[in-house]
Enzyme design. Structure first.
Site, mmCIF file in Angstrom:
data_model
loop_
_atom_site.group_PDB
_atom_site.id
_atom_site.type_symbol
_atom_site.label_atom_id
_atom_site.label_comp_id
_atom_site.label_asym_id
_atom_site.label_seq_id
_atom_site.Cartn_x
_atom_site.Cartn_y
_atom_site.Cartn_z
ATOM 1 C CG LEU A 18 -4.711 1.079 -4.260
ATOM 2 C CD1 LEU A 18 -3.249 1.344 -3.929
ATOM 3 C CD2 LEU A 18 -5.135 1.850 -5.498
ATOM 4 C CB THR B 274 -6.837 -1.794 6.541
ATOM 5 O OG1 THR B 274 -6.777 -1.540 5.145
ATOM 6 C CG2 THR B 274 -8.226 -2.250 6.916
ATOM 7 C CD GLU C 8 -1.658 -7.962 -3.183
ATOM 8 O OE1 GLU C 8 -1.003 -8.853 -3.736
ATOM 9 O OE2 GLU C 8 -1.838 -7.887 -1.958
ATOM 10 C CB VAL D 42 -0.944 0.006 1.242
ATOM 11 C CG1 VAL D 42 -1.647 1.344 1.382
ATOM 12 C CG2 VAL D 42 -1.943 -1.121 1.157
ATOM 13 C CE LYS E 217 -5.331 -9.492 -7.347
ATOM 14 N NZ LYS E 217 -6.240 -8.389 -7.397
ATOM 15 C CB CYS F 37 -7.452 -6.979 1.557
ATOM 16 S SG CYS F 37 -6.242 -5.673 1.400
ATOM 17 C CD GLU G 121 -5.488 -0.463 0.275
ATOM 18 O OE1 GLU G 121 -5.589 -0.590 -0.953
ATOM 19 O OE2 GLU G 121 -5.635 -1.406 1.072
HETATM 20 C C1 UDX Z 1 -9.045 -6.514 -2.452
HETATM 21 C C2 UDX Z 1 -10.065 -5.438 -2.813
HETATM 22 O O1 UDX Z 1 -10.608 -5.699 -4.107
HETATM 23 C C3 UDX Z 1 -9.418 -4.058 -2.753
HETATM 24 O O2 UDX Z 1 -10.384 -3.068 -3.014
HETATM 25 C C4 UDX Z 1 -8.812 -3.868 -1.363
HETATM 26 O O3 UDX Z 1 -8.167 -2.635 -1.247
HETATM 27 C C5 UDX Z 1 -7.833 -4.979 -1.051
HETATM 28 O O4 UDX Z 1 -8.481 -6.250 -1.183
HETATM 29 P P1 UDX Z 1 -7.061 -7.808 -3.689
HETATM 30 O O5 UDX Z 1 -6.923 -8.592 -2.425
HETATM 31 O O6 UDX Z 1 -5.857 -7.273 -4.345
HETATM 32 O O7 UDX Z 1 -8.047 -6.559 -3.459
HETATM 33 O O8 UDX Z 1 -7.738 -8.756 -4.784
HETATM 34 P P2 UDX Z 1 -9.168 -8.982 -5.443
HETATM 35 O O9 UDX Z 1 -9.032 -8.795 -6.895
HETATM 36 O O10 UDX Z 1 -10.220 -8.210 -4.759
HETATM 37 O O11 UDX Z 1 -9.361 -10.544 -5.176
HETATM 38 C C6 UDX Z 1 -9.361 -11.075 -3.858
HETATM 39 C C7 UDX Z 1 -9.580 -12.575 -3.900
HETATM 40 O O12 UDX Z 1 -10.915 -12.876 -4.282
HETATM 41 C C8 UDX Z 1 -8.689 -13.336 -4.884
HETATM 42 O O13 UDX Z 1 -8.229 -14.529 -4.274
HETATM 43 C C9 UDX Z 1 -9.603 -13.656 -6.065
HETATM 44 O O14 UDX Z 1 -9.231 -14.832 -6.727
HETATM 45 C C10 UDX Z 1 -10.938 -13.820 -5.338
HETATM 46 N N1 UDX Z 1 -12.101 -13.533 -6.189
HETATM 47 C C11 UDX Z 1 -12.316 -12.269 -6.654
HETATM 48 C C12 UDX Z 1 -12.995 -14.548 -6.493
HETATM 49 O O15 UDX Z 1 -12.831 -15.708 -6.066
HETATM 50 N N2 UDX Z 1 -14.098 -14.247 -7.266
HETATM 51 C C13 UDX Z 1 -14.334 -13.001 -7.739
HETATM 52 O O16 UDX Z 1 -15.362 -12.824 -8.416
HETATM 53 C C14 UDX Z 1 -13.417 -11.981 -7.433
#
Ligand code: UDX
Length: 441
Positions: free
Chosen positions: A153, A121, A155, A11, A320, A260, A151
């Site tokens: 954001l 956070t 990743e 972050v 992811k 997160c 934030e």
């Molecule tokens: C998340 C939030 O989206 C972001 O706004 C916050 O600031 C931090 O946490 P991030 O952890 O980077 O971001 O990834 P994100 O794209 O949200 O995915 C989180 C997890 O959910 C991943 O493991 C992804 O595979 C999973 N996911 C996401 C699903 O299983 N299905 C979906 O439809 C979306």
């Protein structure tokens, strides 16, 4: 504007680099000397598309600096961002030790009026604690205002998100500080929402908890679809057409991971508990996710109850795509279980192997080539939907000892898979198989 950012984790670094990109002079402060020396040369400690390039450019143009020296970093700053980690305590609550230490460092170092912005956070009420620490330890003639600026954001697309986010939340009791923050962020061109400090703190947790709820919800639906032979992808599409629901975050899979969602959902359950509220719904979301991370193993063992000595290839390890982050990745649960059951595991990930080696069992063999990982295996498990995995030549599966593919991220279209000799299990979609041969052993 002259800005200092404390903490160069994911972050802090993205925040600092983005703020320098829009013209501010930013000094990023971290206690890790080795990391700081690398960053001074433009080397990013994390894999994040576009970050290294933006870092180098702003270092060259003398807008971005890195230091381990708090005093030096704070001295010229008009605004100081706190972006240190808030790791999970054993009981799920957020550990605030780093945040409190930074507040103390700021209070004992600054010599002129400053705005302190909390990016980390933090549980609702933490900015009040920060304010107390600052006021208790400040010089009498120095004033600080505290702003909560969470934030949002993601990743893998954090740089893009900085310039294309849906909102910037500014929570403060000081109109002047709020106006300054709005001014700092104006070049991002992202809509600003202003509120009080506690509501801003809550917006962050509530947003992440809601997104996690969407994921666990669709995963529950997918498990029912599995049993009914319905297709969760079509269900999600059909649901998403309703604007009130929306089509995002309804992708069924093997659960959410990362830095997160897992941490923030547990922390919000704690925050609720602290005010004697039982957040039942969110507890369900967390439990569903735990179950979902093991789904792929359940599916494998159903088809192949004894995996001792079997060659299992695992494609994708990061939580992811487009990140090397392994935190709370389903691959941890899945590979631990495979090793426990005596399988021979070969794993592939385009970026996360270096981090994976520190976290996953040492019994795993790594391959830097999908073809090599898949060839001759008894089953292939897909855990992350990287583009290079999604775009493989599907005939590759015919080089397996038996073409059993269990896909935790629904990477391939069922119609495409039907054209190949493969037994294909995915999440919440009908099984593809020429003829289901009984139990494999
Ligand atoms: C998340 C939030 O989206 C972001 O706004 C916050 O600031 C931090 O946490 P991030 O952890 O980077 O971001 O990834 P994100 O794209 O949200 O995915 C989180 C997890 O959910 C991943 O493991 C992804 O595979 C999973 N996911 C996401 C699903 O299983 N299905 C979906 O439809 C979306």
């Amino acid at each position: 504007m002259k800005i200092a950012v404390v903490g160069t984790g994911y972050v802090g670094l993205v925040t600092g680099v983005s703020l320098s990109e829009i013209g501010h002079t930013v000094t990023c402060i971290d206690i890790d000397l080795e990391k700081v020396e690398k960053m001074q040369k433009g080397i990013s400690p994390i894999y994040e598309p576009g970050l290294s390039e933006m870092m180098s450019k702003n270092i060259e143009e003398s807008r971005l600096y890195f230091t381990t020296n708090h005093t030096e970093g704070f001295n010229n700053a008009q605004v100081i961002y706190i972006a240190v980690g808030t790791p999970e305590n054993k009981d799920g609550s957020a550990n605030l030790n780093f945040v409190k230490q930074v507040a103390l460092d700021i209070a004992t170092n600054i010599e002129k009026d400053t705005i302190v912005v909390t990016k980390s956070t933090v549980p609702v009420g933490t900015n009040t604690i920060i304010k107390e620490i600052l006021h208790k330890n400040l010089r009498n003639d120095v004033k600080v205002s505290v702003v909560s600026n969470p934030e949002f954001l993601k990743e893998g697309s954090a740089i893009y998100d900085s310039f294309n986010g849906d909102r910037i939340v500014i929570g403060t009791e000081s109109k002047e500080a709020g106006d300054t923050l709005e001014e700092i962020n104006r070049p991002f061109g992202v809509p600003v929402f202003r509120t009080d400090v506690k509501s801003a703190e809550m917006i962050k947790y509530a947003s992440n908890a809601f997104l996690a709820t969407k994921i666990s919800f669709i995963n529950e639906i997918s498990n029912i679809c599995d049993r009914l032979n319905a297709n969760v992808e079509d269900v999600a599409k059909g649901m998403g057409l309703d604007k009130r629901i929306g089509d995002q975050f309804l992708q069924a899979g093997i659960g959410y991971g990362g830095s997160c969602f897992p941490k923030d959902t547990k922390a919000l359950i704690q925050i609720a508990g602290n005010v004697h509220y039982d957040f039942e719904l969110l507890k369900g979301v967390v439990n569903v996710n735990k179950k979902q991370q093991g789904l792929i193993i359940d599916k494998l063992l159903e088809r192949m109850p004894d995996i001792k000595g079997k060659k299992i290839s695992v494609l994708g390890l990061a939580f992811k795509p487009n990140t090397d982050d392994m935190r709370e990745a389903a691959s941890i649960v899945v590979t631990n279980r495979l090793i426990e059951e005596g399988a021979e595991v070969t794993a592939y990930d385009p970026i996360a192997v270096k981090n994976a080696k520190h976290i996953l069992s040492s019994e795993i063999t790594y391959s830097d080539n999908i073809k090599e990982a898949v060839e001759g295996s008894d089953a292939t498990l897909i855990l992350t939907e990287w583009n290079d995995i999604k775009s493989i030549d599907l005939s590759l599966f015919s080089t397996m000892n038996y073409p059993l593919v269990i896909d935790g991220r629904n990477c391939f279209a069922l119609d495409e898979m039907r054209k190949h000799k493969v037994e294909y299990h995915s999440v919440g979609r009908p099984v593809v198989s020429e003829e289901l041969s009984g139990v494999l052993n």
